[in-house]
Design a protein around this motif. Structure first.
Motif, PDB file in Angstrom:
ATOM      1  N   CYS A  59      12.313  -4.356  -4.608  1.00 52.43           N
ATOM      2  CA  CYS A  59      11.544  -3.236  -4.039  1.00 52.43           C
ATOM      3  C   CYS A  59      10.045  -3.505  -4.141  1.00 52.43           C
ATOM      4  N   LEU A  60       9.626  -4.040  -5.279  1.00 48.94           N
ATOM      5  CA  LEU A  60       8.208  -4.354  -5.474  1.00 48.94           C
ATOM      6  C   LEU A  60       7.740  -5.388  -4.449  1.00 48.94           C
ATOM      7  N   TYR A  61       8.570  -6.393  -4.224  1.00 49.89           N
ATOM      8  CA  TYR A  61       8.210  -7.428  -3.236  1.00 49.89           C
ATOM      9  C   TYR A  61       8.113  -6.822  -1.834  1.00 49.89           C
ATOM     10  N   GLN A  62       9.088  -5.997  -1.490  1.00 51.36           N
ATOM     11  CA  GLN A  62       9.108  -5.397  -0.154  1.00 51.36           C
ATOM     12  C   GLN A  62       7.936  -4.449   0.048  1.00 51.36           C
ATOM     13  N   MET A  63       7.534  -3.744  -1.010  1.00 43.54           N
ATOM     14  CA  MET A  63       6.405  -2.818  -0.887  1.00 43.54           C
ATOM     15  C   MET A  63       5.108  -3.574  -0.617  1.00 43.54           C
ATOM     16  N   GLY A  64       5.044  -4.803  -1.089  1.00 46.48           N
ATOM     17  CA  GLY A  64       3.870  -5.619  -0.833  1.00 46.48           C
ATOM     18  C   GLY A  64       3.705  -5.982   0.623  1.00 46.48           C
ATOM     19  N   THR A  65       4.808  -5.946   1.369  1.00 46.91           N
ATOM     20  CA  THR A  65       4.758  -6.286   2.796  1.00 46.91           C
ATOM     21  C   THR A  65       4.693  -5.048   3.686  1.00 46.91           C
ATOM     22  N   ALA A  66       4.877  -3.861   3.082  1.00 49.25           N
ATOM     23  CA  ALA A  66       4.888  -2.632   3.884  1.00 49.25           C
ATOM     24  C   ALA A  66       3.464  -2.179   4.186  1.00 49.25           C
ATOM     25  N   LYS A  67       3.276  -1.558   5.328  1.00 47.44           N
ATOM     26  CA  LYS A  67       1.968  -1.054   5.719  1.00 47.44           C
ATOM     27  C   LYS A  67       1.631   0.184   4.902  1.00 47.44           C
TER      28      LYS A  67
END
Length: 544
Positions: A59-67
């Motif tokens: 989740c932390l990794y994915q949040m880094g790519t989210a706008k």
């Protein structure tokens, strides 16, 4: 709901299966308590923890790519909460066994009652994936409703155990540990409710709890558009605990209404404040479209007011618009004060307010603790003593009249509509008849405390404060309010000092704190009976 990355979906599936397996083992233990069954549960602690950690990491990794402000971020945060609460269920299973281990007479536990409670928990866990994948809020709600069933079972067990306390044949330690086992199941119910709220939040794109969701659903039914045509986004979260959201039309992006919820007493005060303004000065406050109360919370659906907050104008708009907004605000305030003016004198009580909030200020800024100061062999009066003396002076200097005030006149509670050249007020739960200096001081300090360092903006902030002061001082003189500046000195001192509890920047907070002390000292230096001759040095106070 946002598409869930494969790695998160898989690990969540394994985590739900793992928790269900541990609950199944716990159910078997209550039916037939054996060391082997207990060991199988205790030995599985690491696997559930690892699955939760994998979900958090993904989740932390994915949040880094989210706008920024992307709905995907809310979904990922919800998944983190769900994983945490699922793993918490595994921890609570082990806690149950630790308590049971200390029970000598196993029958004291009334173990035959527990399989039904375990079934309630397993039912909730078994619906998590379905609610998540299908974005099904009804299924999510049913997970949270398991808490009610668990709570009912807990209350029956609690009564049984407390009744057993009268039985001399029962060991008190066994009863106490039995109560602890029941309490762990109660916590399991809390975890299921938290999981339910996280799922609902992900589905609707807005962080909500159970109470807020039901209020929102009921109030949105009063709007013309259907629920599927509307979306919700957070505008603000107040220091009093209320949440404020905008409800937008998905097609036009226009704001259909504003949703505000929180503690029932606070929301009720807001409703009463708005209704009072409509009767006293129509058109200044927004209309209430709907009101809903549920248990200890309540919610309002409020008309959306077009325009910009005064804070936004000061920080972002042109000098011309800032000047126009300030001129319109000053004119509106004077009109309100004239129309609501009564002959009843009004005490400000700013030093009493400051005294009550000193504890909160010093918890944030312990360096402001009162201490004796010796300078050149002389002992200086402490701030707390200064406040006490100023409170005595203030008690004898009241405003010669009362007016209806906003009560929380921060610049983010004032909206200016440039198209209509109109002012609107929001957040009206503190409105009442009082000394208008209360609003004046709050407005001026809420400008000063804006945490911007850019020199041109700071200059504009100071210009706004000084121009506002000049305008209000002229009003005071025309109304025969001779002690306006004396009372304002103490009102500003109160606002400067108490506002530091919202300021983390130590240097900015210290500037405000020293201004408060300076203003109190200046007021006290004014000879008794000469309050009408007191003059504020505004340019010195509002220049950095």
């Amino acid at each position: 709901m946002t598409n869930i990355p494969k790695t998160i979906r898989e690990n969540l599936h394994f985590l739900c299966a793992e928790i269900d397996g541990q609950l199944l083992q716990l159910e078997a233990f209550f039916k037939e308590p054996t060391a082997a069954t207990a060991r199988r549960i205790m030995d599985r602690a690491g696997y559930a923890h690892n699955l939760k950690t994998r979900i958090h990491t993904a989740c932390l990794y994915q949040m880094g790519t989210a706008k920024k402000q992307n709905r995907k971020k809310l979904t990922l945060r919800s998944l983190e909460f769900i994983a945490t609460d699922l793993q918490r269920l595994a921890n609570l299973c082990r806690q149950c066994l630790r308590h049971v281990e200390r029970i000598d007479q196993f029958s004291t536990l009334v173990p035959e009652r527990y399989p039904a409670l375990v079934t309630n928990v397993r039912t909730g866990v078994g619906k998590v994936e379905e609610a998540l994948v299908k974005s099904d809020s009804e299924t999510a709600i049913s997970i949270g409703q398991q808490q009610d069933r668990i709570e009912a079972g807990y209350k029956k067990l609690f009564k049984t155990y407390t009744d057993e306390m009268r039985n001399p044949d029962k060991a008190p330690a066994d009863i106490a540990n039995s109560l602890l086992v029941a309490s762990e199941f109660r916590r399991m119910g809390d975890s299921l409710k938290s999981i339910s709220e996280a799922l609902i939040s992900a589905n609707i794109g807005q962080a909500v709890n159970f109470e807020r969701y039901f209020s929102l659903q009921n109030l949105m039914s009063d709007l013309e558009a259907t629920g599927s045509d509307l979306k919700i986004e957070t505008i603000a979260e107040t220091r009093s605990g209320s949440s404020i959201s905008a409800i937008r039309d998905r097609k036009t992006e226009a704001v259909a209404a504003v949703f505000k919820d929180g503690e029932k007493s606070k929301v009720k005060e807001e409703r009463q404040g708005v209704e009072s303004w409509h009767s006293i000065y129509p058109g200044l406050a927004p209309k209430i479209l709907a009101y809903q109360k549920r248990n200890q919370s309540a919610a309002l659906l409020i008309e959306h007011l077009p325009g910009l907050t005064f804070e936004h104008i000061v920080l972002n708009e042109s000098d011309a618009l800032c000047t126009q907004a300030l001129r319109t605000l000053s004119k509106t305030l004077k009109d309100v004060w004239k129309q609501t003016k009564t002959k009843e004198p009004a005490g400000l009580g700013s030093m009493q307010q400051l005294s009550k909030r000193l504890g909160e200020v010093r918890r944030v800024h312990p360096e402001f603790r009162d201490s004796e100061i010796n300078f050149a062999g002389a002992r200086l009066t402490s701030l707390d003593k200064l406040i006490e003396k100023a409170a005595e002076r203030e008690a004898h200097v009241a405003a010669p009249f009362s007016v209806y005030i906003h009560g929380d006149f921060n610049i983010d509670n004032i909206i200016f509509d440039p198209g209509e050249n109109r002012i609107h007020f929001i957040d009206l739960h503190r409105s009442r008849y009082m000394d208008y200096v209360q609003d004046v001081s709050v407005f001026m300090v809420s400008n000063y405390r804006l945490q911007v360092l850019e020199q041109e903006t700071r200059q504009r902030i100071n210009t706004v404060s000084q121009a506002f002061f000049t305008s209000v001082r002229n009003f005071a003189r025309k109304q025969g309010d001779a002690t306006f500046e004396f009372r304002l000195a103490l009102g500003l001192a109160r606002s400067f000092a108490t506002s530091t509890r919202f300021i983390f920047d130590k240097s900015h907070a210290r500037r405000m704190w020293l201004r408060a002390q300076y203003l109190i000292e200046q007021a006290l230096n004014c000879p008794l009976g000469d309050e009408a001759r007191f003059r504020l040095r505004i340019k010195e106070i509002f220049v950095d």
